[in-house]
Design a protein around this motif. Structure first.
Motif, PDB file in Angstrom:
ATOM      1  N   THR A  17       0.842  -1.189   0.000  1.00  0.00           N
ATOM      2  CA  THR A  17       0.000   0.000   0.000  1.00  0.00           C
ATOM      3  C   THR A  17       0.880   1.244   0.000  1.00  0.00           C
ATOM      4  OG1 THR A  17      -0.038   0.172   2.404  1.00  0.00           O
ATOM      5  CG2 THR A  17      -1.746  -1.214   1.387  1.00  0.00           C
ATOM      6  N   ASP A 163      -4.692  13.229   1.396  1.00  0.00           N
ATOM      7  CA  ASP A 163      -4.647  13.345  -0.062  1.00  0.00           C
ATOM      8  C   ASP A 163      -3.441  12.624  -0.649  1.00  0.00           C
ATOM      9  OD1 ASP A 163      -7.005  14.769  -0.157  1.00  0.00           O
ATOM     10  OD2 ASP A 163      -6.020  16.724  -0.311  1.00  0.00           O
ATOM     11  N   ARG A 166      -4.059   9.003  -0.633  1.00  0.00           N
ATOM     12  CA  ARG A 166      -5.048   8.647  -1.655  1.00  0.00           C
ATOM     13  C   ARG A 166      -4.530   8.920  -3.056  1.00  0.00           C
ATOM     14  NH1 ARG A 166     -10.112  11.701   0.950  1.00  0.00           N
ATOM     15  NH2 ARG A 166     -10.618  10.187   2.545  1.00  0.00           N
TER      16      ARG A 166
END
Length: 182
Positions: A17, A163, A166
């Motif tokens: 991730t 942000d 993401r």
């Protein structure tokens, strides 16, 4: 990566991730990335030093804690690199004039850029929200405004960090993109 085991299924390794990449990045790279969220070297150092984070909530909590602990000098450092939030390109020129004038009055009174976290504010409401914020905060005394600005900086840092994780942009502010000292 540890494989995910499901009964009767073949174990499949979990995909890395963004948080895994942040946790595994060299310290200098992590600090550089963090400085794009908040221009306080002390804040970036503290957040980077506590890696690895088990989850995003832990990272955001560490960001908040480090932001709450900003000294007067740290806050000044962070505020010095902030810029006035940008308006959409299709905004009429009177809006740009009004915001520039209000911001000039704010900077003259407090000595730093106006900062505000717009979060989920729609682009069509950003101008009104910014102008209302500047006008109402001009009534603050300098120490009271420093407390409000510190809270807005904390919220901006957290929003920018989300942000980044993401991979999205944020209309909350127009922040210079290169980290200082790089």
């Amino acid at each position: 990566m540890t494989p995910t085991h499901l009964p009767g299924r073949v174990g499949i390794p979990a995909l890395p991730t963004v948080l895994d990449a942040f946790n595994g990045a060299p310290a200098a790279d992590a600090r550089k990335l963090l400085l794009t969220c908040l221009r306080s070297h002390r804040w970036a150092e503290r957040v980077a030093a506590h890696r690895p984070y088990p989850n995003i909530d832990s990272l955001l909590a560490a960001s908040d804690e480090a932001a709450y602990d900003l000294t007067h000098a740290d806050l000044s450092e962070a505020l010095a690199d902030e810029a006035l939030p940008t308006l959409p390109d299709d905004s009429y020129s009177a809006a740009h004039t009004a915001m520039s004038a209000a911001h000039a009055a704010y900077e003259s009174r407090f000595g730093h850029a106006f900062v505000i976290y717009l979060g989920e504010t729609s682009p069509t409401e950003c101008l009104d929200h910014i102008l209302e914020g500047i006008r109402s905060r001009l009534a603050n005394d300098p120490e009271e405004e420093r407390v409000v600005a510190a809270e807005e900086i904390r919220r901006l840092a957290k929003g920018r960090l989300v942000d980044l994780l993401r991979g999205a942009g944020n209309c909350a502010t127009s922040h210079k993109q290169t980290a200082p000292g790089t």
